[in-house]
Motif scaffolding. Structure first.
Motif, short mmCIF file in Angstrom:
data_model
loop_
_atom_site.label_atom_id
_atom_site.label_comp_id
_atom_site.label_asym_id
_atom_site.label_seq_id
_atom_site.Cartn_x
_atom_site.Cartn_y
_atom_site.Cartn_z
N UNK B 19 72.98 87.92 2.91
CA UNK B 19 72.53 89.32 2.88
C UNK B 19 71.27 89.49 3.72
N UNK B 20 70.39 88.51 3.65
CA UNK B 20 69.17 88.58 4.46
C UNK B 20 69.50 88.54 5.95
N UNK B 21 70.63 87.95 6.26
CA UNK B 21 71.06 87.90 7.65
C UNK B 21 71.80 89.14 8.09
N UNK B 22 71.95 90.13 7.18
CA UNK B 22 72.57 91.39 7.55
C UNK B 22 73.99 91.57 7.06
#
Lengths: 518, 182
Positions: B19-22
């Motif tokens: 999720x942090x990577x998009x």
């Protein structure tokens, strides 16, 4: 609570909370995911240091930023996103900075989207809270919000200097900005992120990233403001009551939290005074400690101190006809002591390395009452300090010092008896007796979780809101409860966890040198 | 008797990193099992379902925006909880600023069981609305979500003794608030 008609059981608290709570709307998950997917994420920008510019014309700013961005790309092309920053976006960013600096709400409106928002997040860097993000979002469409915002900037004399910018997502750029808050005399580093909707900005986020930048032009970083608050509370408690927020708050809100009630002029004047006192403390010229005839001299109110012999006076022996000294203050005239080199004083405290992890310090107190819970002192019970039994004889047992020995969040040693040398009309050859207790603040204490960020030992007698609040996690206070004719005053010798053996030996020698003059 | 009404979702750190990577699907997989508990927390603190809806949505979207800045994926839940509580604090501060009618107390009395009267529950709920956000949060975690003192201490990263002390203080504040409302 005895006459409350309702019982307060765990079960009832649970039922009340269940009654207040609810399940989410079924569409909420979908709304969140859809909104998130349309929202760019903010990525940490590894770019170059900021380049401070004095307030040039917008086109000059844009040109400078383009050059800086080109440089950043040339140096760190392996780290930075490949897209250059569009010139029109840089221009708008510069215009928004200009609108903030010139306090022009109409320009701000014209540059922001109609549904645009300003967001003021900050990332906590304190131990145990690293990475925690706080956010406050304000819609430009709220009536008079732009006026209120620039009004707040004006109250604090804010001036923004734009540095280099970088594209961080599609239609989103982040710029390094140095902000100077002249009323507060602080200068900090920020990242301003501009999200564009066409040619206008739909979201402007101002994130504090460097609360204490090196080589500041103004004298204070954001990290100094809590020190100023502590100084104000200690030296001018009544002024602190009127200028400082009363409830617990966050460090990162510091220059907004004063915006509602307190007068900027008064705060600025107080900070000036604080800075003047600090410059005295840092003065290379020590204060002389002996008069020409060799007798001890009164400790000055602030400044670095030469080695020598000083005395602190009993502040309550002032013949004040209003103060009922018989009900509280201890009967001594002064305490004399000898200092080695390297010590300083401010706010009634004598110290080395003030505010540092290796601080050592001491001070005299006339306690009013003892806080049962020094961290949550606003709602804490207060208990009297009395080291005597009903018969009037000094008693140094654990039971009689229950309040001080059982404070929440602090451990206490077994009390021992000591004696200080005594002089003057009431002086006795055997000296004056005292109870010595070592009190240790919980090393895991999160000071920010305490009421107003303060850990308070006791109230100061006859001083409104006066209290011994000079504490930090892991701090050890060796407290001497000095028995002067059934009145008690306190010598509090404190050490921070990283205090050196040399400094601790000096502190012990100073305490040993003390003479109580009656 | 404290009932667990919101199970704690097990954290998949790989989902956090994705999720942090998009990855929006990974973010949805993080949000879905947490939404019920988070919403109950916010609504119990705020005492108003509509405000809770806004606060929770804003908090999750803000979490998504700032997720790349979260350095330790294992701290996602701790971070999310603090974000929610901070948003609730912001909301209550906004209410005070705008001097809106305090909606605390717009509660659902249908959930009251036979051990408590409507009057008792209403009195306690009104008193809850007078507490600080931190006190409300502690009571919600312990009494609504059934989190033990030991687990609360771990979550808040404070000693158990301090946790007990804070819970005691929150309870005492609630009693005083009830007294004041009487």
């Amino acid at each position: 609570m005895s006459d409350n008609p309702y019982r307060l059981t765990d079960d009832l608290v649970t039922q009340a909370l269940r009654a207040r709570s609810a399940d989410p709307d079924l569409a909420l998950l979908e709304d969140i995911v859809r909104t998130a997917a349309a929202t760019p994420q903010l990525r940490r920008w590894p770019g170059l240091g900021s380049t401070s510019l004095s307030r040039p014309a917008v086109l000059v700013i844009a040109l400078a930023l383009l050059l800086a961005t080109a440089g950043a790309l040339a140096v760190g092309s392996g780290l930075l996103p490949p897209d250059p920053v569009p010139a029109e976006q840089l221009t708008v960013a510069g215009q928004i900075i200009e609108a903030a600096n010139t306090r022009d709400p109409e320009s701000l409106r014209s540059l922001m989207a109609e549904d645009g928002v300003l967001e003021f997040p900050w990332v906590d860097a304190r131990a145990g809270r690293e990475g925690e993000v706080y956010m406050s979002e304000y819609a430009m469409a709220v009536e008079k919000f732009p006026e209120a915002w620039v009004g707040n900037l004006d109250r604090w004399g804010m001036e923004a200097h734009l540095g280099s910018c970088q594209a961080v997502a599609e239609s989103t750029i982040t710029c390094a900005v140095t902000t100077r808050w002249h009323t507060l005399q602080i200068e900090i580093g920020e990242d301003w992120t501009f999200e564009f909707d066409g040619a206008r900005v739909s979201r402007l986020e101002m994130l504090r990233v460097d609360p204490d930048p090196p080589n500041r032009l103004l004298p204070l970083g954001l990290v100094d403001l809590p020190t100023w608050e502590a100084w104000l509370r200690e030296t001018h408690p009544s002024q602190a009551d009127s200028l400082l927020p009363s409830g617990p708050d966050f460090f990162g809100w510091m220059y907004f939290r004063f915006g509602l009630d307190a007068s900027p002029d008064e705060i600025g004047a107080s900070i000036d005074e604080y800075l003047a006192a600090r410059s005295v403390v840092e003065s290379p010229t020590p204060t002389p400690s002996l008069t020409s005839d060799g007798t001890p001299v009164e400790l000055p109110s602030s400044g670095s101190l030469d080695a020598g012999t000083y005395f602190l006076v009993n502040p309550y022996q002032d013949d004040d006809p209003v103060r009922d000294c018989a009900s509280g203050c201890a009967d001594y005239r002064r305490v004399v002591f000898t200092l080695p080199d390297g010590w300083a004083t401010s706010g009634g405290l004598v110290h080395k390395h003030l505010g540092q992890p290796d601080e050592v310090a001491f001070g005299l107190w006339t306690p009013g009452q003892i806080y049962a819970d020094p961290c949550h002192w606003e709602e804490s019970a207060l208990e009297p300090l009395d080291i005597h039994t009903a018969s009037g004889e000094p008693h140094l047992g654990m039971d009689d010092q229950a309040a001080l020995l059982n404070q929440v969040g602090r451990t206490a040693s077994e009390p021992t008896t000591v004696a200080f040398a005594e002089a003057g009309a009431g002086g006795r050859p055997e000296g004056v007796g005292a109870l010595k207790i070592e009190l240790t603040v919980d090393p895991q204490l999160d000071l920010a979780s305490c009421d107003r960020g303060e850990f308070r030992s006791w109230t100061e007698w006859d001083v409104p809101d006066g209290a011994n609040s000079h504490h930090a996690p892991g701090q050890v206070d060796v407290v001497y409860l000095v028995d002067v004719d059934r009145r008690t005053f306190v010598i509090d010798a404190s050490q921070m966890p990283a205090a050196s053996e040399t400094d601790l030996a000096e502190l012990e020698a100073i305490i040993s040198s003390m003479i109580v003059v009656r | 008797m404290t009932e667990r009404v919101g199970a704690v979702a097990i954290l998949d750190e790989d989902l956090v990193r994705r999720a942090a990577g998009g990855d929006a699907d990974a973010f949805e997989a993080l949000v879905a099992p947490r939404l019920n508990r988070v919403f109950r927390t916010a609504s119990a603190i705020l005492g108003n379902e509509g405000d809770a809806h806004d606060v929770v949505q804003e908090a999750f979207v803000a979490t998504w925006r700032h997720l790349p800045r979260l350095r330790d994926a294992a701290k996602f839940d701790e971070w999310l909880n603090k974000t929610i509580v901070n948003r609730c604090r912001d909301e209550l501060r906004r209410r005070r600023r705008s001097r809106e009618v305090d909606l605390d107390g717009a509660y659902d009395l249908s959930s009251i069981d036979s051990t408590g009267s409507v009057g008792e529950i209403a009195a306690i709920s009104a008193a809850l609305g007078m507490l600080s956000v931190d006190h409300r949060h502690l009571l919600v975690m312990h009494h609504l979500h059934g989190i033990s003192v030991a687990d609360l201490a771990t979550e808040l990263r404070i000693p158990e003794g301090t946790t007990k002390s804070r819970l005691h203080a929150a309870r005492a504040a609630l009693e005083r608030a009830m007294e004041a409302n009487r």
